[in-house]
Design a protein around this motif. Structure first.
Motif: not given
Length: 428
Positions: A293-314
């Motif tokens: 299991y896991g939880v993921l936090l991401r920040a994106t632009a309104p058009d869907g482009r990913e800006l950054v994701r949580g430090a534990d991702a990957g």
């Protein structure tokens, strides 16, 4: 005579003016000192706690050791209380036994030796009035601006209902007492698990099964630490959107939501040029889930482009229950060109809307309920961007390419000269 009267009037006026100016009035802007975190441990000391099925030791012995370690590691300023149930009446009269709950350590600054001595004298005795103990614990903690926490440790379901402990938990939640009940189960019993899950879910708390000393001690410490990290204001309830466009607009603060299994929840945060967004999310396992299991936090632009994701991702871990991220616009003009300013604002200082999305890969075990969703806590802060270390302007990559080319030529030339010299020397 007239002169004396005038002098007295002037003197009286001066004295009144000095009295008024001497002590400045209190202002409404003065903030009261923050309340200390408050938590009460509620321990089941009924007869079933004599069972010796945790690492070959009795359940009460394991609980006592865990309590001692928790008291020794108690965070500064945390006010702790301890209440027991089923600890004093050894008889068979259920009417009397179902009133058996006492507070053995009052909520407040803890005398560690006194608290450990009180716990050491406990012996498994009577019935299990969980509902009554929860009501009494809520009264022990009182009310206030911050969230109070009850940590219930038991190995069995309530044997004294009414009052039903689930109904008591719902009653406390409905009163708006800012009370969270976390539950710890010491026995692998399905009926007990369902009851403890119900109590925790009603108040936004968590349920955990503890099958070893280490699990019990670690979980209680974590919950006490969580009480220490309580907030001046209770986390605000918010409902995330199904996509960025309909997501709620959030200011810095702490929010609570619920997320179903394998769901995505969206939120929007305005970030001005020169500011940095900091966000973190935690999800509580209040019911059995599959091991991966896991939880993921991401920040994106309104058009869907990913800006950054949580430090534990990957990271390769499959048990992530919390994640955090930081983001600031390195080139605000470019971001605003694509995304546009927040609603109702324009100009170079207008904020950029950043979309936060919480996702999870949680899957329920067989027979586990899926509603309501898992408790989620989201913390958002927007601060001034920290200046990065100085570096030469690379001209969008062209200067870097030129530097790498020159460095490669020089390295090749030097390697060729050294090789030629080595061959000439070896032949001689």
């Amino acid at each position: 005579m007239i002169y004396l009267r005038r002098s007295a009037a002037v003197l009286s006026g001066l004295l009144m003016t000095m009295a008024l100016l001497g002590a400045p009035p209190a202002t409404a802007d003065e903030e009261p000192p923050p309340e200390p975190p408050k938590v009460e441990l509620v321990l089941d000391v009924s007869g079933s706690m004599r069972a010796r099925d945790i690492d070959g030791r009795s359940r009460i012995a394991v609980a006592q050791q865990a309590f001692n370690e928790v008291v020794d590691a108690l965070p500064d300023n945390t006010q702790l209380g301890i209440r027991v149930l089923g600890a004093t009446y050894p008889g068979k009269d259920k009417k009397i036994g179902c009133q058996d709950t006492q507070q053995i350590v009052p909520v407040g600054p803890v005398d560690k030796n006194q608290a450990k001595a009180a716990v050491a004298t406990l012996r498994p005795t009577g019935f299990t009035p969980v509902g009554l103990a929860l009501r009494a614990a809520a009264q022990d903690l009182g009310t206030g601006a911050t969230t109070r926490r009850i940590v219930l440790i038991t190995d069995g379901e309530d044997t004294c209902a009414p009052p039903d402990p689930c109904e008591v938990a719902r009653e406390l939640a409905a009163q708006g007492t800012r009370l969270v009940v976390d539950t710890l189960g010491l026995a692998p019993d399905e009926k007990v698990r369902r009851q403890l899950l119900c109590i925790a879910a009603a108040t936004g708390g968590t349920y955990t099964a503890a099958q070893s000393v280490e699990e019990l001690t670690g979980r209680i410490k974590q919950l006490v630490d969580r009480a220490r990290d309580t907030y001046t204001q209770t986390p605000a309830l918010v409902g995330g959107g199904e996509q960025c466009a309909d997501a709620p607009l959030l200011a810095p603060g702490v929010y609570t939501d619920r997320e179903r299994f394998s769901e995505h929840r969206w939120y929007r945060v305005p970030v001005r040029p020169g500011q940095e967004l900091r966000a973190s999310v935690s999800i509580a396992l209040d019911r059995p889930v599959n091991r991966d299991y896991g939880v993921l936090l991401r920040a994106t632009a309104p058009d869907g482009r990913e800006l950054v994701r949580g430090a534990d991702a990957g990271s390769g871990r499959t048990d992530i229950l919390s994640a955090g991220l930081r983001w600031s616009a390195t080139d605000p003009d470019d971001e605003r060109e694509d995304d546009g300013p927040a609603d109702g604002e324009s100009g170079t200082d207008a904020p950029v809307l950043v979309c936060l999305v919480i996702s999870n890969s949680l899957a329920p075990q067989a027979g586990t309920g899926t509603n309501p969703g898992m408790p989620v806590e989201l913390t958002i802060d927007v601060v001034d961007s920290a200046p990065g270390p100085g570096a030469p302007d690379l001209g969008r990559g062209w200067l870097l390419l030129a530097l790498l080319t020159v460095a490669g030529l020089l390295t090749g030339l030097l390697a060729g000269l050294l090789t030629r010299w080595w061959v000439a020397t070896w032949r001689n």
